[in-house]
Design an enzyme around this catalytic site. Structure first.
Site, PDB file in Angstrom:
ATOM      1  N   ASP A  34       0.469  -1.425  -0.114  1.00 55.11           N
ATOM      2  CA  ASP A  34       0.243  -0.019  -0.268  1.00 55.11           C
ATOM      3  C   ASP A  34       0.433   1.423   0.166  1.00 55.11           C
ATOM      4  O   ASP A  34       1.808   1.136   0.120  1.00 55.11           O
ATOM      5  CB  ASP A  34      -1.190   0.156   1.472  1.00 55.11           C
ATOM      6  CG  ASP A  34      -2.082   0.263   0.925  1.00 55.11           C
ATOM      7  OD1 ASP A  34      -2.076   1.643  -0.054  1.00 55.11           O
ATOM      8  OD2 ASP A  34      -3.767   0.347   1.616  1.00 55.11           O
ATOM      9  N   ASP A  57     -11.440   1.497  -3.201  1.00 54.53           N
ATOM     10  CA  ASP A  57     -11.418   1.593  -1.492  1.00 54.53           C
ATOM     11  C   ASP A  57     -12.792   1.746  -1.751  1.00 54.53           C
ATOM     12  O   ASP A  57     -13.613   0.920  -1.021  1.00 54.53           O
ATOM     13  CB  ASP A  57     -10.711   1.970  -1.199  1.00 54.53           C
ATOM     14  CG  ASP A  57      -9.092   1.934  -0.515  1.00 54.53           C
ATOM     15  OD1 ASP A  57      -8.832   1.246  -0.239  1.00 54.53           O
ATOM     16  OD2 ASP A  57      -9.104   3.521  -0.145  1.00 54.53           O
TER      17      ASP A  57
END
Length: 712
Positions: free
Chosen positions: A453, A521
């Site tokens: 990430d 997301d």
């Protein structure tokens, strides 16, 4: 195939159905000749012999016609190359030779005043119409001052003269990435870029143009360009006064300084790839997808597993026994890869602490990660973890030991987003530390997968003590690539996913090193349809991770949707599950198992098949189709049904009109031509309904499988 003209100054590259031609004049001007359908070398040389355009006042005959315009000389367009020393700025080159090495063409130039060598690289493979272009710049002096590259783009693309052009691009923001928009290209310049140190949520580094706005999903000429760089970047599309169009693109977002080359040093740009297609936007997408699966994405021939990720079930409140309970339910559902997300390491009880300390929390995982990983393997699943190596919290052992390792300016506040700072990965000591930490981590347990990430943009991109701190914008990404490459070489069984708060780092550069990317997301299944439509303009479903999460979607919009709709939405890419399985009923778990089983059956077609966008998500019926060998799969979604109208019929594409196709769920047999010309009714009803249709050429099913249910 690459052909060279008799005089050694005309080159023709030929791919699957297209050609690209260029010519060097007697004045050492490298001019663009042709980009489009296949032509012969004789035709290319005839184009080279054509008269020059008339000279007009206050204009240049080279603008819009050059392969790689540089700063300096009789040019007024945006330069692809801008170089300076303390005495001289600009470039004046002479031809230094050309070479063909397999499918790569190299054309070299030299500037004796700047002591600069420039090589332009071209590649067009026999199985594709994608033209790969990049450049290398070398300081050839044995000594003397460094050469400062203010700008060094990978390529400049010249489009043929047309009355007008339509520009397609992908824009967005966090949780709304990859939104497709098309607009008329007007005179002047359209600039897309990222100033954030990563690819960014705001734009994907891709553009497409079609003449007069005439291209459709399956017809018409489309020209597209995509940049392979995971840091700050810029693509500029310029329509010149005479109507010609030039597209430049490369690393860096402005011309304030890219890097400095000491004598003997070389800079290699990222690849800026271009594609011509005569089969509309859909044909262009399929060509991009096939090229990436064949030549960009590692291990692309393998199928990506169905994964479960624990983040939305647990957040930061994580424990080994809790993960074990989730793993047992995931395994019973048919999941193949179990991923422990954030908070397994350091003192990570919230987003305020722990980043940078990549060792298991001893209270949560007393024996480290190995006991859980072994148990996950015993359940028949692979084991994965989440990391964010480029970041650090101020509340961490790493930051307390090395506060100078983050990007910062002396005397300035160290800006935090999400309570974190960016490590200066351009530093050798930081690179060595991350390698040691991650190599030790991947060696400590049987880890099969890493979700990598990046949740923080560059803001204070300073490097105290460095003579040329601007170089960190390039050096950070180069170091990231080198680190992932080194980890993959040392741990060849580990797959990597690129994530950046969702879709903030998706580009050809990171895809050359990772197995899949986290698309957004936003896991709302209705929102995802538009995000996935935009993503698929350039990238294949094989790399597009998509999750089924809980309903209502409390993290985003509280929308309620059926498990069916959520699964069919996520089955358009690499299927994952992210809900709290301990809260799912037995009925929901059983239904989920049936969808996972169905996905495994259609997975080869989805991940490796040719994509046809049958109807775009615009509020009513939308559908995509995948064709893989004798198999065809259609995923359909009815967003809403108004005034009692029945959803329209779908015209399927990509089928053999001379063959018959069997619906594997109903047993009905259809003729390929009839499907193409008469359409097929969807059978959908109500709001947020979905369906999977499976077809097989020339074979009747031995059993009937129910793939959808009526109602909402």
């Amino acid at each position: 195939m690459i052909e060279t003209g008799d005089q050694g100054r005309t080159w023709l590259l030929t791919g699957a159905s297209g050609s690209y031609a260029l010519h060097l004049t007697g004045r050492d001007e490298l001019l663009h000749l042709h980009w489009g359908p296949q032509i012969s070398l004789a035709a290319a040389e005839a184009l080279a012999a054509a008269p020059e355009p008339p000279l007009r006042g206050f204009e240049s005959q080279m603008d819009g016609r050059e392969e790689y315009p540089v700063e300096g000389g009789p040019r007024f367009v945006r330069p692809a190359l801008s170089v300076r020393t303390p005495e001289v700025r600009g470039t004046e080159w002479v031809f230094a030779g050309a070479a063909v090495d397999g499918d790569e063409l190299r054309i070299a130039f030299a500037d004796s005043v700047q002591r600069l060598a420039l090589t332009l690289h071209y590649r067009m493979r026999d199985d594709s119409d994608v033209v790969e272009r990049w450049a290398t710049v070398t300081h050839t002096g044995p000594d003397g001052p460094p050469l400062e590259l203010l700008r060094a783009d990978a390529a400049a693309w010249a489009l043929p003269a047309r009355d007008s052009w339509r520009l397609s691009q992908l824009h967005g923001r966090w949780a709304a990435e990859s939104q497709l928009v098309r607009s008329e290209l007007t005179y002047g310049e359209k600039v897309l870029s990222s100033r954030r140190g990563h690819t960014g949520h705001q734009f994907l580094p891709w553009v497409a143009l079609d003449a007069d706005g005439a291209a459709t999903e399956e017809g018409g000429e489309v020209y597209g360009c995509a940049l392979g760089w995971s840091g700050s970047w810029r693509i500029a599309v310029q329509q010149l006064p005479d109507g010609l169009v030039q597209i430049t693109g490369g690393a860096g977002y402005d011309d304030s300084g890219l890097l400095r080359l000491a004598p003997g040093e070389t800079y290699t740009t990222p690849v800026f790839a271009g594609l011509w297609s005569a089969e509309g936007f859909g044909g262009a997408s399929r060509s991009w997808h096939a090229w990436q699966l064949a030549h960009v994405v590692p291990d692309a021939e393998s199928l990506r597993p169905v994964l479960y990720n624990s983040w939305e079930a647990t957040g930061f409140d994580i424990a080994e026994d809790q993960q074990r309970a989730l793993a047992e339910r995931a395994a019973a559902m048919g999941v193949e890869l179990f991923v422990v997300d954030d908070a397994w390491f350091g003192q990570r009880t919230s987003d305020r602490a722990g980043l940078g300390d990549w060792t298991p929390n001893p209270e949560r995982f007393p024996g480290g990660l190995k006991p859980l990983a072994d148990e996950v393997h015993g359940l028949g699943m692979q084991f994965g973890i989440w990391v964010e190596p480029e970041m650090v919290n101020a509340d961490s052992d790493l930051y307390r030991a090395h506060p100078d390792w983050v990007q910062h300016f002396p005397g300035r506040t160290r800006t935090e987003f999400r309570h974190q700072l960016v490590l200066n990965l351009a530093r050798t000591d930081v690179q060595n530390h991350l390698w040691e930490q991650l190599d030790r981590l991947l060696s400590s347990a049987p880890i099969d997968y890493v979700k990598w990430d990046f949740n923080r943009c560059f803001t204070d991109a300073g490097w105290p003590g460095e003579d040329y701190p601007q170089k960190l914008w390039i050096a950070h990404v180069d170091a990231l690539y080198a680190l992932i490459d080194r980890l993959r070489a040392a741990h060849p069984g580990v797959a990597f996913e690129s994530c950046s708060g969702g879709g903030g780092r998706i580009d050809l550069g990171i895809l050359a090193r990772t197995d899949q990317v986290w698309t957004s997301d936003n896991t709302d299944p209705l929102d995802r349809l538009a995000i996935q439509e935009g993503f698929g303009q350039i990238h294949p479903a094989r790399v597009m991770a998509a999750w089924v999460t809980d309903s209502p979607n409390v993290q985003l919009n509280s929308r309620v949707s059926s498990l069916r709709f959520r699964f069919v939405s996520a089955m358009a890419g690499v299927l994952g599950v992210g809900g709290d399985l301990t809260e799912w009923s037995d009925e929901e778990l059983a239904e989920a198992r049936s969808w996972v089983d169905l996905y495994k059956e259609i997975r080869p077609a989805v991940q490796h098949g040719a994509l046809y966008r049958l109807r775009a998500p615009r509020g009513g019926l939308s559908a995509v189709q995948y064709v893989h060998g004798d198999e065809a799969v259609v995923l359909m979604w009815l967003e809403a049904q108004r005034y009692g109208e029945r959803p329209p019929a779908l015209r399927l594409r990509g089928l053999d009109p001379a063959a018959t196709y069997t619906d594997l769920d109903t047993g009905a047999v259809h003729h390929g031509a009839a499907l193409l010309h008469q359409g097929l009714h969807t059978g959908l009803r109500g709001d947020l309904d979905a369906k999977v249709l499976r077809l097989r050429r020339g074979e009747r099913p031995r059993h009937v499988r129910i793939a959808s249910f009526s109602g909402t």
